[in-house]
Write an enzyme that holds these catalytic residues in place. Sequence first.
Site, PDB file in Angstrom:
ATOM      1  N   ARG A  85      59.421 -49.768  38.335  1.00 23.18           N
ATOM      2  CA  ARG A  85      58.042 -50.124  38.739  1.00 23.18           C
ATOM      3  C   ARG A  85      57.328 -49.608  37.533  1.00 23.18           C
ATOM      4  O   ARG A  85      56.068 -50.113  37.298  1.00 23.18           O
ATOM      5  CB  ARG A  85      57.840 -49.933  40.011  1.00 23.18           C
ATOM      6  CG  ARG A  85      56.567 -51.079  40.030  1.00 23.18           C
ATOM      7  CD  ARG A  85      56.241 -51.233  41.417  1.00 23.18           C
ATOM      8  NE  ARG A  85      57.174 -50.459  42.485  1.00 23.18           N
ATOM      9  CZ  ARG A  85      56.683 -49.124  43.023  1.00 23.18           C
ATOM     10  NH1 ARG A  85      55.560 -48.718  42.402  1.00 23.18           N
ATOM     11  NH2 ARG A  85      56.712 -48.281  43.523  1.00 23.18           N
TER      12      ARG A  85
ATOM     13  N   TYR B 277      40.894 -71.700  33.272  1.00 24.16           N
ATOM     14  CA  TYR B 277      41.683 -72.137  34.098  1.00 24.16           C
ATOM     15  C   TYR B 277      41.375 -71.934  35.526  1.00 24.16           C
ATOM     16  O   TYR B 277      41.032 -70.805  36.428  1.00 24.16           O
ATOM     17  CB  TYR B 277      42.559 -71.071  33.748  1.00 24.16           C
ATOM     18  CG  TYR B 277      44.525 -70.430  34.400  1.00 24.16           C
ATOM     19  CD1 TYR B 277      44.570 -71.974  33.851  1.00 24.16           C
ATOM     20  CD2 TYR B 277      44.700 -70.534  35.382  1.00 24.16           C
ATOM     21  CE1 TYR B 277      45.932 -72.594  35.088  1.00 24.16           C
ATOM     22  CE2 TYR B 277      45.683 -70.090  36.092  1.00 24.16           C
ATOM     23  CZ  TYR B 277      47.002 -70.723  35.520  1.00 24.16           C
ATOM     24  OH  TYR B 277      47.389 -71.422  35.783  1.00 24.16           O
TER      25      TYR B 277
ATOM     26  N   ASP C 151      40.873 -64.256  27.345  1.00 22.69           N
ATOM     27  CA  ASP C 151      42.098 -65.251  27.667  1.00 22.69           C
ATOM     28  C   ASP C 151      41.975 -66.113  26.781  1.00 22.69           C
ATOM     29  O   ASP C 151      41.873 -66.902  25.923  1.00 22.69           O
ATOM     30  CB  ASP C 151      41.318 -65.794  29.211  1.00 22.69           C
ATOM     31  CG  ASP C 151      43.104 -66.669  29.076  1.00 22.69           C
ATOM     32  OD1 ASP C 151      44.392 -66.792  28.165  1.00 22.69           O
ATOM     33  OD2 ASP C 151      43.364 -67.062  30.732  1.00 22.69           O
TER      34      ASP C 151
ATOM     35  N   LYS D 189      53.085 -69.522  27.918  1.00 20.17           N
ATOM     36  CA  LYS D 189      52.772 -70.263  27.208  1.00 20.17           C
ATOM     37  C   LYS D 189      52.990 -70.645  25.917  1.00 20.17           C
ATOM     38  O   LYS D 189      54.779 -70.605  25.492  1.00 20.17           O
ATOM     39  CB  LYS D 189      51.025 -71.061  27.278  1.00 20.17           C
ATOM     40  CG  LYS D 189      50.304 -70.729  29.050  1.00 20.17           C
ATOM     41  CD  LYS D 189      51.312 -71.364  29.964  1.00 20.17           C
ATOM     42  CE  LYS D 189      51.089 -71.164  31.241  1.00 20.17           C
ATOM     43  NZ  LYS D 189      49.376 -71.279  31.824  1.00 20.17           N
TER      44      LYS D 189
HETATM   45  C1  LIG Z   1      48.633 -70.817  32.616  1.00 18.74           C
HETATM   46  C2  LIG Z   1      47.373 -70.081  32.400  1.00 18.74           C
HETATM   47  C3  LIG Z   1      47.173 -68.501  32.378  1.00 18.74           C
HETATM   48  C4  LIG Z   1      47.831 -68.426  34.049  1.00 18.74           C
HETATM   49  O1  LIG Z   1      49.216 -67.748  33.510  1.00 18.74           O
HETATM   50  P1  LIG Z   1      50.832 -67.797  34.278  1.00 18.74           P
HETATM   51  O2  LIG Z   1      51.323 -67.191  33.571  1.00 18.74           O
HETATM   52  O3  LIG Z   1      51.005 -69.288  35.021  1.00 18.74           O
HETATM   53  O4  LIG Z   1      50.137 -66.704  35.346  1.00 18.74           O
HETATM   54  C5  LIG Z   1      45.850 -67.813  32.452  1.00 18.74           C
HETATM   55  N1  LIG Z   1      44.670 -68.519  31.849  1.00 18.74           N
HETATM   56  C6  LIG Z   1      44.952 -69.518  31.424  1.00 18.74           C
HETATM   57  C7  LIG Z   1      44.318 -70.523  30.009  1.00 18.74           C
HETATM   58  C8  LIG Z   1      46.615 -70.583  31.042  1.00 18.74           C
HETATM   59  O5  LIG Z   1      47.082 -71.605  30.962  1.00 18.74           O
END
Ligand SMILES: *Cc1c(COP(=O)(O)O)cnc(C)c1O
Length: 380
Positions: A53, A105, A178, A203
């Site tokens: 962990r 998001y 982000d 992604k």
């Molecule tokens: C999908 C996404 C998230 C969240 O990520 P997860 O891996 O689904 O928890 C955050 N920011 C953006 C821009 C995203 O496309």
Amino acid sequence: MSLPESARPATAAAQALGNVDPSTGAVVPAIHPATTYGRGPDNRLLSGRLYSRADNPNYDEPEALLTHLEKGAASAVFSSGMGAATAIFTALKPGDHVLVPNVIYWAFRSWLVGWATEWGLRVQSVDMSDPAKVAACVQPGKTKLVWVETPANPTLVVSDIAAIAEVAHRGGALLGVDSTFATPVHTQPISLGADLVMHSATKYLNGHSDVIAGSVTTRALTEHWERIRTVRVQSGTVLGPFEAWLLLRGMRTLFVRVPAQSRNAQRIAEHFAGHAGIEAVLYPGLPGFPGHDVAARQMRGGFGGMLSLRVKGGAPGALAFIGKLRVWKRATSLGGVESLAEHRASIEGPQSGTPQDLVRMSVGIEDAGDLISDLEQALA
Ligand SMILES: *Cc1c(COP(=O)(O)O)cnc(C)c1O
């Protein structure tokens, strides 16, 4: 890294920094499912590792590669993008003021206005595409973090990272970005002044729609960074070893996949701009798009694989359009090699501010002609 210092990002990614397993010579790392690590007769840890962990050998390579690609000081992988983003905010303290974009998001917005606010963060939304508006909202000494998402989900709003970094730093705040849509292929937020870069590694970084993962990369080894790492250990938002291994495998082809996706997205955007069945194409690579100039400055080699189409006929028009698609899959998420289309307002629910006629498109690596003909037949 065993590669020469001069190695370019595409080389670093393909070679996974040039590592070879020292105990076997294997060119691909082993998967370490062990949860715990042994001690010697003197009760000392044999490897310095204690318990999974806290840390796992399968994190080493994806974290080192991310740090290299983002030009940061260190990285941490998480069990999801949400795990990564929420760690950055919960490493702050109740009462801290944060500025977040009004286009962001959806699931993260829900967490910020719900959980984070109840927990005690003072969360304020602002039009992040206008640095002057951001400057007007920064409360010197009180604002601890400014958060940028660029291009932003789902309308592709572009924010000027360098300009906002200056505004944030002048007020004594950190800048977090982000960078999920931009990827390290097109943008390095730390080079533009950001302090923290977060990815939903689910992604583009992984790229094959088969891992949920997240990451944070820091510019410097600060106390806030230590707190982010502690949040991961204590809240247990740890990535599984197999997922970390898959993530590294995915990242090795990042510099082939993302440029191909961006080229396809650019072609699709240009093809459908001004099309009779389309109200608007939202894509930072189109010269008429607001924010194109900023995007052209801070994104290199393309504008990313995400675009949104506003289809004539409102929600029914958009739903009828995606209902006829035969190559594109109808599904949420993005960044995989296969093209996906989604009626975003349906998934965001009644509180959503997303236009009802908007279809969000994650462009894959298929033949662009096939993608365009499929969209054409669905609009006919
Ligand atoms: C999908 C996404 C998230 C969240 O990520 P997860 O891996 O689904 O928890 C955050 N920011 C953006 C821009 C995203 O496309």
